[in-house]
Write an enzyme that holds these catalytic residues in place. Structure first.
Site, PDB file in Angstrom:
ATOM      1  N   VAL A 122     -11.429   3.513  14.085  1.00  0.00           N
ATOM      2  CA  VAL A 122     -12.796   3.945  14.566  1.00  0.00           C
ATOM      3  C   VAL A 122     -13.832   2.903  14.445  1.00  0.00           C
ATOM      4  O   VAL A 122     -14.589   2.605  15.064  1.00  0.00           O
ATOM      5  CB  VAL A 122     -13.140   5.235  13.498  1.00  0.00           C
ATOM      6  CG1 VAL A 122     -14.580   5.487  14.041  1.00  0.00           C
ATOM      7  CG2 VAL A 122     -12.152   6.146  14.125  1.00  0.00           C
ATOM      8  N   ASN A 140      -6.170   9.754   8.140  1.00  0.00           N
ATOM      9  CA  ASN A 140      -7.469   9.004   8.948  1.00  0.00           C
ATOM     10  C   ASN A 140      -8.672   9.583   8.857  1.00  0.00           C
ATOM     11  O   ASN A 140      -8.714  10.855   9.290  1.00  0.00           O
ATOM     12  CB  ASN A 140      -7.097   8.577  10.163  1.00  0.00           C
ATOM     13  CG  ASN A 140      -5.915   7.758  10.498  1.00  0.00           C
ATOM     14  OD1 ASN A 140      -4.729   8.097  10.199  1.00  0.00           O
ATOM     15  ND2 ASN A 140      -6.129   6.424  10.856  1.00  0.00           N
ATOM     16  N   TYR A 168       0.907  -1.235   0.098  1.00  0.00           N
ATOM     17  CA  TYR A 168      -0.106  -0.080   0.088  1.00  0.00           C
ATOM     18  C   TYR A 168       0.892   1.295  -0.102  1.00  0.00           C
ATOM     19  O   TYR A 168       0.516   2.036  -0.853  1.00  0.00           O
ATOM     20  CB  TYR A 168      -0.984  -0.205   1.128  1.00  0.00           C
ATOM     21  CG  TYR A 168      -1.808   1.045   1.415  1.00  0.00           C
ATOM     22  CD1 TYR A 168      -2.913   1.213   0.368  1.00  0.00           C
ATOM     23  CD2 TYR A 168      -1.747   2.108   2.388  1.00  0.00           C
ATOM     24  CE1 TYR A 168      -3.887   2.313   0.397  1.00  0.00           C
ATOM     25  CE2 TYR A 168      -2.776   3.302   2.306  1.00  0.00           C
ATOM     26  CZ  TYR A 168      -3.687   3.259   1.179  1.00  0.00           C
ATOM     27  OH  TYR A 168      -4.777   4.281   1.373  1.00  0.00           O
ATOM     28  N   GLN A 188       3.125   7.910  15.515  1.00  0.00           N
ATOM     29  CA  GLN A 188       2.418   9.284  15.277  1.00  0.00           C
ATOM     30  C   GLN A 188       1.947   9.498  13.908  1.00  0.00           C
ATOM     31  O   GLN A 188       2.579   9.123  12.952  1.00  0.00           O
ATOM     32  CB  GLN A 188       3.606  10.476  15.734  1.00  0.00           C
ATOM     33  CG  GLN A 188       3.874  10.183  17.164  1.00  0.00           C
ATOM     34  CD  GLN A 188       4.947  11.599  17.438  1.00  0.00           C
ATOM     35  OE1 GLN A 188       6.019  11.620  16.598  1.00  0.00           O
ATOM     36  NE2 GLN A 188       4.479  12.315  18.409  1.00  0.00           N
ATOM     37  N   ARG A 189       0.907  10.098  13.808  1.00  0.00           N
ATOM     38  CA  ARG A 189       0.343  10.519  12.539  1.00  0.00           C
ATOM     39  C   ARG A 189      -0.369  12.010  12.863  1.00  0.00           C
ATOM     40  O   ARG A 189      -1.515  12.002  13.367  1.00  0.00           O
ATOM     41  CB  ARG A 189      -0.445   9.342  12.103  1.00  0.00           C
ATOM     42  CG  ARG A 189      -0.981   9.521  10.586  1.00  0.00           C
ATOM     43  CD  ARG A 189       0.413   9.772   9.578  1.00  0.00           C
ATOM     44  NE  ARG A 189       1.168   8.632   9.318  1.00  0.00           N
ATOM     45  CZ  ARG A 189       0.958   7.467   8.932  1.00  0.00           C
ATOM     46  NH1 ARG A 189      -0.517   7.019   8.362  1.00  0.00           N
ATOM     47  NH2 ARG A 189       1.904   6.586   8.686  1.00  0.00           N
ATOM     48  N   ASN A 239     -13.450  -0.256  14.330  1.00  0.00           N
ATOM     49  CA  ASN A 239     -13.258  -1.421  15.162  1.00  0.00           C
ATOM     50  C   ASN A 239     -13.749  -1.005  16.797  1.00  0.00           C
ATOM     51  O   ASN A 239     -14.335  -1.715  17.255  1.00  0.00           O
ATOM     52  CB  ASN A 239     -11.730  -1.775  15.166  1.00  0.00           C
ATOM     53  CG  ASN A 239     -11.359  -2.661  14.310  1.00  0.00           C
ATOM     54  OD1 ASN A 239     -11.876  -3.290  13.734  1.00  0.00           O
ATOM     55  ND2 ASN A 239      -9.958  -3.142  14.616  1.00  0.00           N
ATOM     56  N   PHE A 240     -13.273   0.157  16.876  1.00  0.00           N
ATOM     57  CA  PHE A 240     -13.753   0.714  18.341  1.00  0.00           C
ATOM     58  C   PHE A 240     -15.325   0.628  18.352  1.00  0.00           C
ATOM     59  O   PHE A 240     -15.866   0.355  19.664  1.00  0.00           O
ATOM     60  CB  PHE A 240     -13.067   1.932  18.865  1.00  0.00           C
ATOM     61  CG  PHE A 240     -11.693   1.833  19.049  1.00  0.00           C
ATOM     62  CD1 PHE A 240     -10.819   0.578  19.011  1.00  0.00           C
ATOM     63  CD2 PHE A 240     -10.982   2.942  19.421  1.00  0.00           C
ATOM     64  CE1 PHE A 240      -9.564   0.439  19.322  1.00  0.00           C
ATOM     65  CE2 PHE A 240      -9.688   2.975  19.858  1.00  0.00           C
ATOM     66  CZ  PHE A 240      -8.713   1.710  19.809  1.00  0.00           C
ATOM     67  N   THR A 278      -0.508   7.821  18.372  1.00  0.00           N
ATOM     68  CA  THR A 278      -1.630   8.805  18.134  1.00  0.00           C
ATOM     69  C   THR A 278      -2.053   8.883  16.761  1.00  0.00           C
ATOM     70  O   THR A 278      -1.305   8.558  15.888  1.00  0.00           O
ATOM     71  CB  THR A 278      -0.930  10.274  18.584  1.00  0.00           C
ATOM     72  OG1 THR A 278       0.165  10.437  17.501  1.00  0.00           O
ATOM     73  CG2 THR A 278      -0.737  10.392  19.973  1.00  0.00           C
ATOM     74  N   GLY A 313      -1.344   1.943  23.244  1.00  0.00           N
ATOM     75  CA  GLY A 313      -2.211   2.821  23.336  1.00  0.00           C
ATOM     76  C   GLY A 313      -1.875   4.170  23.284  1.00  0.00           C
ATOM     77  O   GLY A 313      -2.598   5.068  23.194  1.00  0.00           O
TER      78      GLY A 313
END
Length: 309
Positions: free
Chosen positions: A188, A174, A145, A276-277, A190-191, A210, A207
């Site tokens: 998102v 995202n 990807y 991080q993103r 998934n949660f 970010t 966790g």
């Protein structure tokens, strides 16, 4: 004159929202999808609209249509889907780009490439601006990807330089909202699905990594503004929300909004998962007069309502 617009990947999460927006703006839309990850139910409500046309087609094969603009969104965009068939993922990014650029050249259409923040890899610069070249593993499990999208960007700019093609390149961070695939492995969806079902919420790593989350309507507005921006501006341009959250913060927010009894469980971090993103969107603000308007709480409520439905 009514614009005729081609949207590849038009039955997918982003593509279906884009088709809907373009029709609302008065365009005639040709939606192309091979349903590898797209779903007919995403565009069912558009089928009877006289301005909408649906073609089942795989863009790794040439396509011959007459259009004014092309939005090239076709490609699996979640790790679950692109790891399922990594060769297909690379072919869609690279051969698909070649075919769509060839079409744009033949019919003199303006073409927009839906690139990705994954071109930055696991970034050592934070936040990421468009002049950062990235930190990408070329041989890892995500490379199909990441490198496929990087190669597609290369092709777009080479077609611009060599053939004078009118191109636009958007780097999407995202994005979330209604019509996300419930099993696509994105954080998102998934949660939200786990919280609605009162299942344990799975967090990879500690966790504390970010992400920043942009609601789909905001992203589509960015697409439209970029496509219709001055021809001298090709990009690449970051489109995303600069508000940054840890995965734990996001999980707690979803639990709160769903009144869920879910507990958090922690699993090993997948290979090459970025720590991080977050986008620097100064360029989009300056040249497109664009920035996200929908905050995470409002966007999550709409997304939760969709998954409950």
């Amino acid at each position: 004159m009514t614009k005729r617009v081609l949207v590849t990947g038009g039955a997918g999460f982003l593509g279906s929202h884009l088709c809907e927006r373009l029709i609302n703006d008065g365009c005639e839309v040709i939606c192309v999808d091979n349903y590898f990850t797209g779903r007919k139910e995403n565009i069912e409500h558009l089928i009877d609209n006289p301005k909408f046309e649906l073609i089942r087609h795989d863009i790794t094969f040439p396509l011959y249509v007459e259009v004014d603009q092309i939005y090239n969104l076709a490609c699996p965009a979640s790790p679950v889907h692109y790891r399922h068939d990594p060769v297909k993922t690379t072919k869609t990014s690279v051969i698909g780009a070649i075919n769509m650029l060839g079409l744009a050249k033949r019919v003199n259409a303006r073409i927009l490439q839906a690139s990705t923040s994954e071109v930055y890899g696991d970034p050592i610069v934070h936040p990421q601006s468009e002049d950062y070249w990235g930190n990408v593993n070329p041989v890892g499990v995500r490379s199909c990807y990441d490198e496929g999208k990087r190669c597609a960007e290369t092709l777009f700019f080479d077609y611009q330089r060599q053939h004078g093609l009118n191109i636009k390149v958007a780097r999407i961070f995202n994005t979330y909202g209604p019509r996300m695939h419930p099993n696509d492995g994105r954080v998102v969806s998934n949660f939200v699905v786990q919280a609605i079902q009162n299942q344990n919420i799975t967090i990879f790593g500690d966790g504390m990594q970010t992400r920043s989350f942009c609601y789909v309507d905001d992203l589509i507005e960015g697409f439209i503004r970029l496509m219709n921006s001055d021809p001298s501006f090709a990009g690449p341009v970051n489109l995303g929300n600069p508000c940054e959250f840890t995965m734990i913060d996001l999980a707690k927010k979803v639990i709160d909004l769903t009144s869920s009894s879910s507990q958090l469980i922690f699993l090993p971090l997948p290979q090459d998962d970025p720590r991080q993103r977050r986008p620097n969107i100064d360029l989009a603000k300056e040249l497109l007069k664009w920035e996200p308007m929908i905050d995470i709480e409002d966007g999550l409520k709409k997304t939760i309502d969709y998954f409950k439905g």
